[in-house]
Design a protein around this motif. Structure first.
Motif, PDB file in Angstrom:
ATOM      1  N   ARG A  76      22.333  12.082 -12.831  1.00 29.85           N
ATOM      2  CA  ARG A  76      23.171  10.874 -12.880  1.00 29.85           C
ATOM      3  C   ARG A  76      22.293   9.627 -12.997  1.00 29.85           C
ATOM      4  O   ARG A  76      22.597   8.710 -13.765  1.00 29.85           O
ATOM      5  CB  ARG A  76      24.024  10.773 -11.613  1.00 29.85           C
ATOM      6  CG  ARG A  76      25.160  11.780 -11.507  1.00 29.85           C
ATOM      7  CD  ARG A  76      25.788  11.685 -10.125  1.00 29.85           C
ATOM      8  NE  ARG A  76      26.927  12.575  -9.976  1.00 29.85           N
ATOM      9  CZ  ARG A  76      28.176  12.167  -9.768  1.00 29.85           C
ATOM     10  NH1 ARG A  76      28.438  10.877  -9.702  1.00 29.85           N
ATOM     11  NH2 ARG A  76      29.157  13.040  -9.629  1.00 29.85           N
ATOM     12  N   PHE A  77      21.220   9.598 -12.214  1.00 34.20           N
ATOM     13  CA  PHE A  77      20.309   8.456 -12.254  1.00 34.20           C
ATOM     14  C   PHE A  77      19.720   8.287 -13.654  1.00 34.20           C
ATOM     15  O   PHE A  77      19.668   7.170 -14.197  1.00 34.20           O
ATOM     16  CB  PHE A  77      19.196   8.675 -11.223  1.00 34.20           C
ATOM     17  CG  PHE A  77      18.062   7.695 -11.319  1.00 34.20           C
ATOM     18  CD1 PHE A  77      18.151   6.434 -10.745  1.00 34.20           C
ATOM     19  CD2 PHE A  77      16.893   8.037 -11.993  1.00 34.20           C
ATOM     20  CE1 PHE A  77      17.105   5.527 -10.839  1.00 34.20           C
ATOM     21  CE2 PHE A  77      15.840   7.143 -12.092  1.00 34.20           C
ATOM     22  CZ  PHE A  77      15.941   5.883 -11.520  1.00 34.20           C
TER      23      PHE A  77
ATOM     24  N   ASP B 217       9.096   6.435  -5.682  1.00 32.37           N
ATOM     25  CA  ASP B 217       8.925   5.096  -6.258  1.00 32.37           C
ATOM     26  C   ASP B 217       9.957   4.836  -7.349  1.00 32.37           C
ATOM     27  O   ASP B 217      10.552   3.744  -7.422  1.00 32.37           O
ATOM     28  CB  ASP B 217       7.517   4.949  -6.829  1.00 32.37           C
ATOM     29  CG  ASP B 217       6.446   4.922  -5.747  1.00 32.37           C
ATOM     30  OD1 ASP B 217       6.808   4.684  -4.573  1.00 32.37           O
ATOM     31  OD2 ASP B 217       5.263   5.153  -6.070  1.00 32.37           O
ATOM     32  N   THR B 218      10.191   5.831  -8.195  1.00 29.07           N
ATOM     33  CA  THR B 218      11.124   5.656  -9.313  1.00 29.07           C
ATOM     34  C   THR B 218      12.544   5.400  -8.819  1.00 29.07           C
ATOM     35  O   THR B 218      13.232   4.482  -9.295  1.00 29.07           O
ATOM     36  CB  THR B 218      11.103   6.898 -10.221  1.00 29.07           C
ATOM     37  OG1 THR B 218       9.780   7.102 -10.726  1.00 29.07           O
ATOM     38  CG2 THR B 218      12.069   6.731 -11.384  1.00 29.07           C
ATOM     39  N   LEU B 219      12.999   6.202  -7.872  1.00 30.53           N
ATOM     40  CA  LEU B 219      14.373   6.066  -7.388  1.00 30.53           C
ATOM     41  C   LEU B 219      14.559   4.788  -6.575  1.00 30.53           C
ATOM     42  O   LEU B 219      15.559   4.077  -6.735  1.00 30.53           O
ATOM     43  CB  LEU B 219      14.752   7.290  -6.544  1.00 30.53           C
ATOM     44  CG  LEU B 219      14.861   8.620  -7.293  1.00 30.53           C
ATOM     45  CD1 LEU B 219      15.147   9.761  -6.325  1.00 30.53           C
ATOM     46  CD2 LEU B 219      15.952   8.553  -8.360  1.00 30.53           C
ATOM     47  N   ILE B 220      13.608   4.489  -5.701  1.00 33.05           N
ATOM     48  CA  ILE B 220      13.756   3.322  -4.825  1.00 33.05           C
ATOM     49  C   ILE B 220      13.672   2.023  -5.615  1.00 33.05           C
ATOM     50  O   ILE B 220      14.435   1.075  -5.377  1.00 33.05           O
ATOM     51  CB  ILE B 220      12.684   3.358  -3.718  1.00 33.05           C
ATOM     52  CG1 ILE B 220      12.961   4.528  -2.769  1.00 33.05           C
ATOM     53  CG2 ILE B 220      12.650   2.047  -2.946  1.00 33.05           C
ATOM     54  CD1 ILE B 220      11.870   4.751  -1.740  1.00 33.05           C
ATOM     55  N   GLN B 221      12.767   1.969  -6.585  1.00 30.00           N
ATOM     56  CA  GLN B 221      12.575   0.731  -7.340  1.00 30.00           C
ATOM     57  C   GLN B 221      13.684   0.468  -8.352  1.00 30.00           C
ATOM     58  O   GLN B 221      13.875  -0.680  -8.777  1.00 30.00           O
ATOM     59  CB  GLN B 221      11.224   0.771  -8.056  1.00 30.00           C
ATOM     60  CG  GLN B 221      10.028   0.742  -7.118  1.00 30.00           C
ATOM     61  CD  GLN B 221       8.706   0.934  -7.846  1.00 30.00           C
ATOM     62  OE1 GLN B 221       8.663   0.936  -9.083  1.00 30.00           O
ATOM     63  NE2 GLN B 221       7.628   1.096  -7.086  1.00 30.00           N
TER      64      GLN B 221
ATOM     65  N   ALA C 221      21.052   1.261  -4.226  1.00 34.44           N
ATOM     66  CA  ALA C 221      21.758   2.164  -3.312  1.00 34.44           C
ATOM     67  C   ALA C 221      20.784   3.134  -2.656  1.00 34.44           C
ATOM     68  O   ALA C 221      20.842   3.375  -1.441  1.00 34.44           O
ATOM     69  CB  ALA C 221      22.849   2.927  -4.065  1.00 34.44           C
ATOM     70  N   VAL C 222      19.875   3.700  -3.460  1.00 32.46           N
ATOM     71  CA  VAL C 222      18.877   4.619  -2.908  1.00 32.46           C
ATOM     72  C   VAL C 222      17.930   3.875  -1.974  1.00 32.46           C
ATOM     73  O   VAL C 222      17.575   4.369  -0.896  1.00 32.46           O
ATOM     74  CB  VAL C 222      18.089   5.300  -4.044  1.00 32.46           C
ATOM     75  CG1 VAL C 222      16.943   6.134  -3.475  1.00 32.46           C
ATOM     76  CG2 VAL C 222      19.008   6.177  -4.883  1.00 32.46           C
ATOM     77  N   ARG C 223      17.539   2.689  -2.376  1.00 33.68           N
ATOM     78  CA  ARG C 223      16.637   1.888  -1.542  1.00 33.68           C
ATOM     79  C   ARG C 223      17.270   1.604  -0.180  1.00 33.68           C
ATOM     80  O   ARG C 223      16.610   1.722   0.868  1.00 33.68           O
ATOM     81  CB  ARG C 223      16.319   0.579  -2.261  1.00 33.68           C
ATOM     82  CG  ARG C 223      15.355  -0.325  -1.506  1.00 33.68           C
ATOM     83  CD  ARG C 223      15.108  -1.603  -2.294  1.00 33.68           C
ATOM     84  NE  ARG C 223      14.187  -2.488  -1.601  1.00 33.68           N
ATOM     85  CZ  ARG C 223      13.830  -3.688  -2.035  1.00 33.68           C
ATOM     86  NH1 ARG C 223      14.314  -4.135  -3.194  1.00 33.68           N
ATOM     87  NH2 ARG C 223      12.996  -4.428  -1.345  1.00 33.68           N
TER      88      ARG C 223
END
Length: 479
Positions: free
Chosen positions: A361-362, A420-424, A428-430
């Motif tokens: 989804r991301f 790093d990829t998801l948080i940045q 929502a993930v962050r």
């Protein structure tokens, strides 16, 4: 390498060294104190000596029988695959204790082992039977070879000896029983109790360390319940199958420890994935709206000090995710949907919630639909949380392109890349990471390739088995 990382990777070995030091350093001096307590005993020794005039069992025979019983229990503990190392350490502690007693002329110099061999053997047989030794004669199939009763009896036996000896050493009790001329006399003296405070702190500390270490030896199962939450199509079923397959690989060479005992629903998923051809794909459909599948198995965590870990979960339709927060804050009788009621109960009962983040989804810039997680965490407080990113084969390709490294070979670097990829790139993930005390996102995936229709299908080895990445590290983390 940080201290935390070192302890996480080598924790069992560090514990082994600590326990070895405790058994060698503490057992000798402690049992030297207990030996001196025996010589000056006001209560326990007269009670044992009274057995001779009462039932004809003298001190040598009693000591031989008790020592034989202790050896019977200790042998069973050593034969237990999960307690073998602990058993060996207790053997070392036993030798250290016997040397301590020998230095003050107790036990070994006072027993004719040849003359009392029948008492030793009788005690050994009784100890082995009481400790569960009959399991050795049984045909074992779906249950593990464990001698829990033996471990428990050893703990209580040694703990009682230590506690009684410590009291006898530091407390002068009135001598009520006196044995003389093969007769037992009960003395009616005025009771007076005196406490010898000299060295009581040191001896109590030694006894406490020894008993706590011993308690660790007899601990078997860590009852840990994991419950998986995820939006529709996030890969919950494949995630659970992947965990099982990795545990199955880890079980090689552990056939004497604990069977995995997978549930029927889990094996149906495994069989469906296994039956698919190379080009067929996953062969797994999303869970139906009314379907509830009981997915569970057990695995062994640890090589030096193995322990049982129970993994159980319900695979459910992701559509129910949005209803869970309200259900968690409601009484069971207020929840109309029986499926939602069951899911809410399982969430309440779980020790750890596994929150799934769908990387597909991301990657496709679709909504992650993880907003219900925040309300669920607020409603189900005091839960451990494990963040898992599924379908990370997509990010593995980006990792290879950017860093010229294979994710499965450089997994730690890949995990950092995924975090790093998801948080940045996702607020929502962050926020989710921040709300779970900075939890690290753990990536898992099946190695995939693209078929002629442009669909991602699992890569299979020469035996037709799928290949997983990240599940091994996840099993260790769960253990």
């Amino acid at each position: 390498m940080s201290i935390g990382t070192f302890l996480e990777e080598n924790g069992e070995k560090v514990l082994l060294v600590v326990y070895f030091v405790v058994m060698i350093v503490v057992a000798g001096p402690l049992f030297l104190v207990l030996g001196e307590a025996w010589e000056a005993s006001d209560v326990f020794r007269p009670l044992i000596l009274s057995l001779n005039p009462l039932i004809g069992v003298n001190l040598e025979q009693f000591s031989s029988a008790m020592f034989g019983g202790y050896l019977g229990l200790l042998v069973l503990l050593t034969l237990d695959p999960k307690k073998r190392i602990q058993g060996l350490l207790l053997w070392l502690g036993t030798v250290s204790a016997l040397i301590g007693l020998l230095s003050i002329g107790l036990f070994i110099p006072n027993i004719d082992f040849t003359a009392n061999v029948l008492w030793i053997l009788s005690g050994f047989v009784v100890g082995a039977i009481v400790g569960g030794g009959r399991q050795l004669l049984e045909v074992r199939t779906a249950s593990a070879l464990e001698f829990r009763r033996s471990a428990t009896l050893l703990f209580y036996l040694i703990s009682v000896v230590v506690a009684v000896g410590l009291i006898e050493y530091h407390v002068n009790l009135p001598q009520v029983i006196e044995v003389a001329s093969n007769e037992v006399h009960v003395q009616a003296e005025n009771p007076s109790v005196d406490v010898d405070w000299n060295g009581i702190g040191r001896n109590t500390l030694m006894a406490g360390v020894f008993v706590v270490t011993l308690r660790r030896f007899v601990t078997y199962d860590a009852s840990e319940s994991f419950f998986i939450l995820g939006p529709p199509g996030s890969g919950k079923s494949l995630f659970l199958v992947g965990k099982y397959l990795e545990a199955l690989d880890d079980a090689v060479g552990r056939d004497t420890d604990t069977p995995l005992n997978p549930s029927g629903d889990l094996m149906e998923l495994v069989s469906a994935l296994d039956a698919a051809s190379k080009d067929t794909g996953w062969k797994l459909d999303s869970t139906g709206a009314t379907d509830i599948e009981d997915l569970r198995f057990r695995f062994i965590s640890g090589r030096v000090f193995p322990k049982n870990i129970e993994l159980s979960s319900l695979d459910y339709a992701g559509e129910y995710l949005e209803e869970l927060p309200t259900a968690l804050m409601s009484a069971d009788e207020e929840i109309d949907n029986s499926t939602v009621r069951l899911l809410a109960q399982r969430v309440r009962d779980a020790n750890t919630l596994v929150l799934v983040i769908d990387v597909e989804r991301f990657h496709n810039n679709e909504p992650l639909d993880i907003e219900p997680y925040f309300d669920i965490l607020n409603a189900a407080s005091n839960k451990d949380v494990l963040l898992v990113a599924t379908k990370c084969d997509i990010l593995a390709e980006g990792f290879r392109d950017k860093q010229a490294l294979e994710a499965y070979q450089y997994f730690d670097e890949f995990k950092e890349f995924v975090n790093d990829t998801l948080i940045q790139n996702s607020q929502a993930v962050r926020t989710l990471v921040q709300d779970t005390s900075g939890s690290e996102i753990h990536p898992v995936y099946y190695q995939t390739t693209t078929n002629e229709n442009g669909e991602r299908v699992p890569m299979r080895n020469q035996n037709g088995n799928v290949q997983t990445v990240g599940f091994d590290e996840l099993l260790q983390k769960m253990g």
